[in-house]
Motif scaffolding. Structure first.
Motif, PDB file in Angstrom:
ATOM      1  N   UNK A 142       1.190  24.850-113.800  1.00  0.00           N
ATOM      2  CA  UNK A 142       1.258  23.789-112.797  1.00  0.00           C
ATOM      3  C   UNK A 142       0.143  23.985-111.769  1.00  0.00           C
ATOM      4  N   UNK A 143      -0.096  25.255-111.399  1.00  0.00           N
ATOM      5  CA  UNK A 143      -1.194  25.555-110.479  1.00  0.00           C
ATOM      6  C   UNK A 143      -2.536  25.162-111.096  1.00  0.00           C
ATOM      7  N   UNK A 144      -2.691  25.436-112.380  1.00  0.00           N
ATOM      8  CA  UNK A 144      -3.938  25.100-113.075  1.00  0.00           C
ATOM      9  C   UNK A 144      -4.107  23.584-113.179  1.00  0.00           C
ATOM     10  N   UNK A 145      -3.017  22.895-113.454  1.00  0.00           N
ATOM     11  CA  UNK A 145      -3.064  21.433-113.541  1.00  0.00           C
ATOM     12  C   UNK A 145      -3.493  20.834-112.208  1.00  0.00           C
ATOM     13  N   UNK A 146      -2.911  21.336-111.120  1.00  0.00           N
ATOM     14  CA  UNK A 146      -3.261  20.843-109.782  1.00  0.00           C
ATOM     15  C   UNK A 146      -4.715  21.133-109.433  1.00  0.00           C
ATOM     16  N   UNK A 147      -5.298  22.140-110.100  1.00  0.00           N
ATOM     17  CA  UNK A 147      -6.695  22.504-109.859  1.00  0.00           C
ATOM     18  C   UNK A 147      -7.626  21.818-110.860  1.00  0.00           C
ATOM     19  N   UNK A 148      -7.052  20.963-111.717  1.00  0.00           N
ATOM     20  CA  UNK A 148      -7.855  20.246-112.704  1.00  0.00           C
ATOM     21  C   UNK A 148      -8.246  21.098-113.888  1.00  0.00           C
ATOM     22  N   UNK A 149      -7.464  22.135-114.196  1.00  0.00           N
ATOM     23  CA  UNK A 149      -7.770  23.046-115.302  1.00  0.00           C
ATOM     24  C   UNK A 149      -6.800  22.873-116.461  1.00  0.00           C
ATOM     25  N   UNK A 214       6.610  35.181-108.666  1.00  0.00           N
ATOM     26  CA  UNK A 214       5.403  35.979-108.893  1.00  0.00           C
ATOM     27  C   UNK A 214       4.153  35.136-108.717  1.00  0.00           C
ATOM     28  N   UNK A 215       4.138  33.966-109.323  1.00  0.00           N
ATOM     29  CA  UNK A 215       2.973  33.082-109.220  1.00  0.00           C
ATOM     30  C   UNK A 215       2.801  32.568-107.800  1.00  0.00           C
ATOM     31  N   UNK A 216       3.908  32.219-107.149  1.00  0.00           N
ATOM     32  CA  UNK A 216       3.830  31.776-105.752  1.00  0.00           C
ATOM     33  C   UNK A 216       3.199  32.856-104.882  1.00  0.00           C
TER      34      UNK A 216
END
Length: 264
Positions: A142-149, A214-216
């Motif tokens: 989800x973090x990668x998606x929000x970063x366009x990855x 962990x990711x947060x």
């Protein structure tokens, strides 16, 4: 190969005053001292319903006399207990202390444990590594998606290497050194955390929320150490990386995580 490493850690004196000619015989003095040296219950609070609790360590005593220990509670960090009552005991040193009477869920372990070592709710259950990985992967992608990855793909081979490392973090302590031999990798991130008394880790029993947590943490959403995100993000949010593996180990209130990323 650039490597990033993240380690977080974290005699009672009796006096008798007389105003007359009264005296105390040696026999009476001995009996008085003996009685005073015995732990005594001064208050009991019975719970209307059993409280679900877990322990943080300490010792368990067979009775309120506190003379016989029957268990070292460090061996029961993962055990589910019920607390049925709480007692205030005047100890041999004359000071009061509060103890909880605990019974394990299966009824085999029971006795009195100092209340400061007893925490509400069932907490340190043996977590599910599978659930941890699922939660971590979902949160990371989800973090990668929000970063366009593009999302990372989890592989069993990378998971195995990461798990061996997280297990060794617990075993080796400060002597721990990462070993990712046998797999193609572009780098790794590892983290360890010991919860303080004010924030006991009781929500990680099934592993799912721990994975997201962990990711947060690594993304600095809940950062406890300055610049942690600055070190982790170049690896977890790299455009070149395509695969990932997660390792997770919990021991009581301590958690250890190891993440391996690869671009092949």
């Amino acid at each position: 190969m650039k490597v990033t490493k993240l380690v977080i850690s974290t005699l009672t004196v009796l006096a008798v005053t007389t105003t007359g000619a009264a005296t105390l015989s040696s026999t009476a003095t001995t009996a008085f001292a003996k009685k005073a040296a015995t732990a005594k219950v001064v208050k009991t609070t019975n719970f209307k319903s059993k409280h679900k609790v877990h322990v943080r360590g300490g010792a368990m005593y067979t009775s309120t006399k506190l003379t016989k220990k029957n268990h070292n509670m460090n061996n029961y960090l993962y055990t589910k207990f019920y607390a049925t009552k709480q007692v205030t005991i005047r100890q041999k040193n004359g000071k009061n202390a509060t103890y909880s009477y605990l019974i394990s869920k299966n009824g085999k372990v029971k006795g009195y444990v100092k209340s400061s070592n007893v925490w509400n709710m069932w907490g340190y259950g043996k977590y599910s590594v599978t659930a941890y990985r699922k939660g971590a992967l979902k949160a990371l992608n989800l973090e990668r998606k929000n970063a366009g990855l593009k999302p990372l793909k989890e592989t069993a081979k990378l998971d195995k290497v990461a798990q061996k490392n997280s297990d060794r973090m617990l075993k080796d302590g400060k002597k721990f050194k990462a070993n990712v031999k046998g797999v193609s990798h572009a780098g790794w991130v590892f983290d360890s955390y010991v919860a303080p008394k004010s924030n006991a880790i009781i929500q990680y029993e099934d592993g799912a929320s721990w994975g997201k947590g962990t990711i947060d943490e690594l993304m600095s959403h809940t950062n406890l150490v300055a610049n942690k995100g600055a070190k982790a993000k170049p690896y977890l949010l790299s455009k070149k990386h395509t695969m990932v593996g997660f390792g997770a180990t919990q021991h009581g209130e301590a958690v250890y995580e190891f993440i391996v990323v690869s671009h092949k």
